[in-house]
Design a protein around this motif. Structure first.
Motif, short mmCIF file in Angstrom:
data_model
loop_
_atom_site.label_atom_id
_atom_site.label_comp_id
_atom_site.label_asym_id
_atom_site.label_seq_id
_atom_site.Cartn_x
_atom_site.Cartn_y
_atom_site.Cartn_z
N THR A 112 20.20 -12.82 39.40
CA THR A 112 20.92 -12.79 40.85
C THR A 112 21.55 -11.50 41.20
O THR A 112 21.54 -11.04 42.31
CB THR A 112 22.09 -14.11 40.99
N GLU A 146 15.82 -18.72 43.62
CA GLU A 146 16.92 -18.35 43.05
C GLU A 146 17.84 -19.66 43.67
O GLU A 146 18.56 -20.20 42.76
CB GLU A 146 17.61 -17.13 43.50
N HIS A 186 19.58 -22.18 40.92
CA HIS A 186 21.32 -22.74 40.74
C HIS A 186 21.47 -23.98 40.77
O HIS A 186 22.34 -24.63 40.27
CB HIS A 186 21.99 -21.94 41.89
#
Length: 542
Positions: free
Chosen positions: A246, A256, A260
């Protein structure tokens, strides 16, 4: 039995046959309409090895260290970069010959592919129609699973094997594809990524992740590494890897965000649901499922339906997935008919009506015929006369007539039926491998003739029936297909015949006779008869 006479005369090829014989022409759908092939939806789960840089010429007038050339000496490498090469032990068999079914099981020759060019075969396999009659699905599957000598141009890259496994994946036959890949080992990225994706869709990703992380020759992409670290229980390492990626901005924003949420979904409580991707990979599919935002498999390539067969999914979802897979020839019909009986239908319409109809049929088969003058046991179980027509209608609406026939033909033929129920049971059994038994006493000359493999003298009603009748009379094998056989290319001839048959179903009836004549000449009589009966009977009103 009258066989087609190879090469008896030169034919004017039907338009459909000309299409099928041209490279890639078997697929009549546009790119936007065609289902995604396996090569389009597979995860990019591995980092491709870096390619070796091209050698740089030495600067003019320079020799010695660093110049790349020394006068009077043999040139040496000027880079220590390891090139991307594939290796194979001397004398080791080519992976392109791998199969699950040997010649004794398939009845196909061991030199099925050996005289054909691998690139041409790959083109033909990729061009096959995904919407085939069940008999052609069976033949396609048989060819993909056949163990045989590799084709010309085969190499350690296993390109021909990969084309066959991709076809199996497109049919939803994940277990067979996985077994094929495991025979050659996880030595190349293309083999490994398919194997990894199959594991994701079949719920065996933990073992796949362990292998992915332990094998030094593999280089998982960041999303794959993060996912596998988490599956291995190393959440801190997964989080550090994700946070580093990131910070560096090396991940696609949507991936991404998904990662998460996958690692800590609590951090995103109240957040907007993720947008559905247009082409989700199996990795995305599994992570979406893990965070409670599962993607419906019915809009995805068929292989994803295998994930819905797991017991953790609702019963309706399991049935819908099994129906899709059975229609494509990627699942044993017994699995579907067992699923229909797992629970009591919760509502009416669609899947629920099919489940109820099959359950009523099963109850009628178990109860047997009632004694003369008595009602069925308890007065609530439908008789076979009452249960069979609705079950058959439900299968017609779902496009599952042939799987139904395969599953129930023997049970129906064993019952002493009469009248309309007997006629319906006979029609159903004609769509099964028991077609010869079912055809005894049949009041349908063409269907009976096809079942017996002899149609001479039968008057057809239309061009399609005429083509089917000709195939079992004296129709010769078209010269282009016969030339392939005489050149020692029976496998290639079969692939082209499958494409020709598919075109005959949808467009030019004459192509049906051409394809069936080729199959009969190669000894595939049973498949030819079943394919012809399916075209004949499924196109007629009941």
């Amino acid at each position: 039995m009258t066989q087609a006479r190879p090469g008896a005369r030169r034919l004017a090829l039907a338009p459909a046959l000309l299409l099928a014989l041209s490279a890639g022409a078997a697929s009549a759908q546009t790119e936007g309409e065609a289902p995604l092939s396996a090569i389009d939806w597979l995860s990019q789960s591995l980092v491709a090895p870096p390619a070796a840089p091209a050698p740089q010429p030495p600067e003019a007038g320079r020799t010695g260290p660093g110049s790349g050339a020394v006068p009077g000496e043999t040139p040496v490498a000027d880079s220590a970069t390891v090139p991307d090469v594939s290796t194979r032990s001397l004398g080791a068999p080519s992976p392109d010959g791998v199969g699950l079914l040997g010649p004794r099981i398939t009845g196909l020759p061991g030199d099925l592919w050996s005289a054909s060019d691998a690139a041409q075969l790959i083109t033909l396999i990729r061009a096959l129609d995904t919407q085939q009659t069940p008999a052609m699905q069976e033949l396609t599957r048989l060819l993909m699973l056949a163990e045989a000598q590799p084709p010309l141009g085969a190499s350690g890259e296993a390109s021909f094997l990969l084309a066959r496994t991709d076809r199996l994946l497109d049919m939803g036959a994940l277990q067979e594809a996985q077994a094929m890949l495991e025979q050659v080992g996880l030595d190349t990225p293309e083999v490994t990524r398919r194997w990894f994706d199959i594991a994701l869709l079949t719920g065996t990703e933990d073992a796949a992740c362990a292998a992915m992380l332990e094998q030094a020759s593999l280089s998982p992409t960041l999303p794959t590494r993060i996912f596998c670290l988490a599956r291995e229980g190393d959440w801190p390492a997964a989080a550090v890897t994700l946070n580093s990626a990131t910070a560096l901005g090396t991940l696609d924003p949507e991936i991404e965000d998904l990662l998460h949420r996958f690692l800590d979904d609590n951090m995103h409580e109240g957040a907007e649901p993720l947008r559905d991707p247009s082409r989700p990979s199996p990795l995305v599919f599994r992570m979406r499922e893990a965070i409670g935002e599962a993607l419906p498999s019915r809009t995805l390539p068929l292989a994803f339906a295998q994930a819905d067969l797991r017991d953790t999914n609702p019963w309706r979802v399991q049935i819908e997935a099994a129906e899709r897979l059975v229609r494509a020839g990627g699942l044993d019909p017994a699995v579907l008919f067992a699923l229909y009986g797992d629970h009591a239908p919760a509502a009416s319409g669609g899947v629920w009506d099919r489940a109820a109809a099959i359950q009523a049929l099963e109850a009628a088969l178990r109860a047997g015929p009632p004694a003369a003058g008595t009602a069925p046991e308890g007065g609530t179980t439908a008789t076979l006369d009452e249960a069979l027509p609705p079950a058959w209608e439900a299968m017609e609406q779902a496009g599952l007539q042939v799987p139904f026939a395969r599953h129930y033909a023997q049970a129906l033929l064993d019952r002493p039926l009469e009248g309309e129920t007997a006629a319906l049971a006979q029609r159903i059994a004609l769509l099964s491998p028991l077609y010869e038994t079912a055809a005894r006493g049949l009041d349908d000359p063409l269907a009976a003739g096809i079942a017996a493999g002899e149609t001479a003298g039968i008057e057809p009603a239309d061009p399609r029936e005429a083509a089917l009748a000709a195939a079992f009379a004296d129709h010769p094998v078209p010269e282009p297909l016969q030339a392939l056989v005489e050149a020692g290319k029976p496998g290639e001839a079969m692939l082209r015949a499958i494409a020709t048959f598919d075109q005959g179903v949808s467009a030019e009836p004459q192509a049906l006779a051409d394809a069936l004549a080729l199959l009969r000449s190669l000894g595939l009589e049973d498949i030819a008869r079943r394919a012809a009966l399916q075209v004949l009977l499924l196109d007629r009103p009941a």
